[in-house]
Design a protein around this motif. Structure first.
Motif, PDB file in Angstrom:
ATOM      1  N   ARG A   1       2.976   6.399  -7.185  1.00  0.00           N
ATOM      2  CA  ARG A   1       2.089   7.387  -7.811  1.00  0.00           C
ATOM      3  C   ARG A   1       2.605   8.816  -7.599  1.00  0.00           C
ATOM      4  O   ARG A   1       2.666   9.618  -8.528  1.00  0.00           O
ATOM      5  CB  ARG A   1       0.670   7.245  -7.248  1.00  0.00           C
ATOM      6  N   VAL A   2       2.995   9.121  -6.366  1.00  0.00           N
ATOM      7  CA  VAL A   2       3.473  10.477  -6.073  1.00  0.00           C
ATOM      8  C   VAL A   2       4.756  10.784  -6.830  1.00  0.00           C
ATOM      9  O   VAL A   2       4.903  11.858  -7.442  1.00  0.00           O
ATOM     10  CB  VAL A   2       3.683  10.657  -4.555  1.00  0.00           C
TER      11      VAL A   2
ATOM     12  N   ILE B   1       7.317   5.646   3.061  1.00  0.00           N
ATOM     13  CA  ILE B   1       6.833   7.001   2.787  1.00  0.00           C
ATOM     14  C   ILE B   1       7.907   8.023   3.122  1.00  0.00           C
ATOM     15  O   ILE B   1       8.150   8.975   2.366  1.00  0.00           O
ATOM     16  CB  ILE B   1       5.536   7.284   3.557  1.00  0.00           C
TER      17      ILE B   1
ATOM     18  N   LYS C   1       0.836  -1.208   0.000  1.00  0.00           N
ATOM     19  CA  LYS C   1       0.000   0.000   0.000  1.00  0.00           C
ATOM     20  C   LYS C   1       0.866   1.252   0.000  1.00  0.00           C
ATOM     21  O   LYS C   1       0.622   2.200  -0.765  1.00  0.00           O
ATOM     22  CB  LYS C   1      -0.923  -0.016   1.219  1.00  0.00           C
ATOM     23  N   ASP C   2       1.897   1.272   0.852  1.00  0.00           N
ATOM     24  CA  ASP C   2       2.793   2.428   0.910  1.00  0.00           C
ATOM     25  C   ASP C   2       3.559   2.594  -0.397  1.00  0.00           C
ATOM     26  O   ASP C   2       3.742   3.717  -0.891  1.00  0.00           O
ATOM     27  CB  ASP C   2       3.776   2.269   2.070  1.00  0.00           C
TER      28      ASP C   2
ATOM     29  N   ASP D   1       0.374   1.647 -11.202  1.00  0.00           N
ATOM     30  CA  ASP D   1       0.735   1.583  -9.787  1.00  0.00           C
ATOM     31  C   ASP D   1       0.963   0.154  -9.306  1.00  0.00           C
ATOM     32  O   ASP D   1       1.044  -0.103  -8.112  1.00  0.00           O
ATOM     33  CB  ASP D   1      -0.348   2.244  -8.938  1.00  0.00           C
TER      34      ASP D   1
ATOM     35  N   ARG E   1       2.671   1.599  -3.390  1.00  0.00           N
ATOM     36  CA  ARG E   1       1.744   2.040  -4.433  1.00  0.00           C
ATOM     37  C   ARG E   1       1.559   3.564  -4.374  1.00  0.00           C
ATOM     38  O   ARG E   1       1.574   4.250  -5.402  1.00  0.00           O
ATOM     39  CB  ARG E   1       0.407   1.317  -4.255  1.00  0.00           C
ATOM     40  N   LYS E   2       1.383   4.094  -3.161  1.00  0.00           N
ATOM     41  CA  LYS E   2       1.247   5.543  -2.994  1.00  0.00           C
ATOM     42  C   LYS E   2       2.528   6.254  -3.416  1.00  0.00           C
ATOM     43  O   LYS E   2       2.493   7.284  -4.107  1.00  0.00           O
ATOM     44  CB  LYS E   2       0.918   5.859  -1.537  1.00  0.00           C
ATOM     45  N   ALA E   3       3.678   5.716  -3.004  1.00  0.00           N
ATOM     46  CA  ALA E   3       4.964   6.329  -3.345  1.00  0.00           C
ATOM     47  C   ALA E   3       5.192   6.320  -4.847  1.00  0.00           C
ATOM     48  O   ALA E   3       5.648   7.328  -5.428  1.00  0.00           O
ATOM     49  CB  ALA E   3       6.098   5.602  -2.630  1.00  0.00           C
TER      50      ALA E   3
END
Length: 247
Positions: free
Chosen positions: A29-30, A185, A22-23, A69, A25-27
């Motif tokens: 994308r950002v 993150i 999950k982390d 992602d 995937r967010k990283a």
């Protein structure tokens, strides 16, 4: 390479893997949407499970996948045992020696970004002249790894031995390797700020004659803000710290 779902992962370890995915995937994308990573998308994270000698490898699929992602995941023991995903191959244990040597290092990433990449092409150390990159560390620059007859992980270990707060290295003719003592993150945020600082410094060099050293009082201000020194301590402009008499 062989698909493997080996027995041996506990429910807690599987939950840790799910959170790491999950982390990541967010990283991904950002870092993609801020154009921090280069278009080809060289980016991966390795994070240690805090309760075992297990590493979770999380790799970015790159620009051509159906799911931009997607997190390509493998779980590998310090001893090379593959618990989940595809066999990691020769690069799977790339940083195991670092994790064995430094219990406080939580996560590491190898990443290609445009401006850190420019420093890598020039075989240049990255001076940390962008204020946010000094707020939480006393490190003045990232060293550059040039001689590939020495293993990268050994160069990293040598760099940490010289400066325990150094957050990464420039990889000559490649990109950068950055690590964190907190998690994915935090690591992604460090990459973002290092790339941002490199970008500003290159712009300054091209148009304004180059980045200048910090002005008077910057290190004192930033290190107080970052909690690196007590609020009563003073810092000379060369980085020398003076504690108040009672401390």
């Amino acid at each position: 390479m062989t698909d493997t779902v080996a027995p041996g992962l506990t429910a807690e370890q599987l939950a840790f893997v799910a959170q790491a995915q999950k982390d990541a995937r967010k990283a991904f994308r950002v870092l993609r949407e801020t154009r921090t990573i280069s278009p080809s998308g060289t980016l991966g994270f390795t994070i240690r499970n805090p309760d075992s000698q297990i590493l979770v490898n999380l790799n970015y699929a790159g620009p051509w996948g159906d799911d931009l992602d997607e997190v390509k995941t493998s779980v590998v023991g310090f001893d090379g045992t593959v618990y989940l995903g595809k066999s990691a191959g020769p690069g799977g244990g790339r940083y195991t020696k670092l994790f064995r040597t430094h219990d406080d290092v939580v996560a590491i990433s190898h990443v290609h970004t445009p401006n850190l990449g420019a420093y890598s092409q020039a075989h240049a150390e990255l001076p940390l002249l962008y204020v946010p990159n000094r707020r939480f560390r006393k490190t003045a620059s990232l060293p550059v790894y040039i001689n590939r007859r020495q293993q990268e992980v050994d160069f990293i270990l040598d760099s940490i031995a010289k400066d325990t707060e150094v957050p990464g290295i420039i990889e000559a003719n490649g990109g950068a390797t950055v690590w964190s003592r907190k998690g994915i993150i935090d690591l992604a945020n460090t990459i973002l700020f290092l790339e941002e600082g490199a970008h500003f410094q290159i712009l300054a060099a091209a148009a304004l004659g180059g980045s200048k050293p910090f002005g008077p009082g910057v290190l004192q201000q930033q290190w107080r803000m970052g909690g690196l020194i007590p609020s009563t301590a003073t810092v000379d402009d060369d980085g020398t710290i003076h504690l108040a008499a009672a401390e």
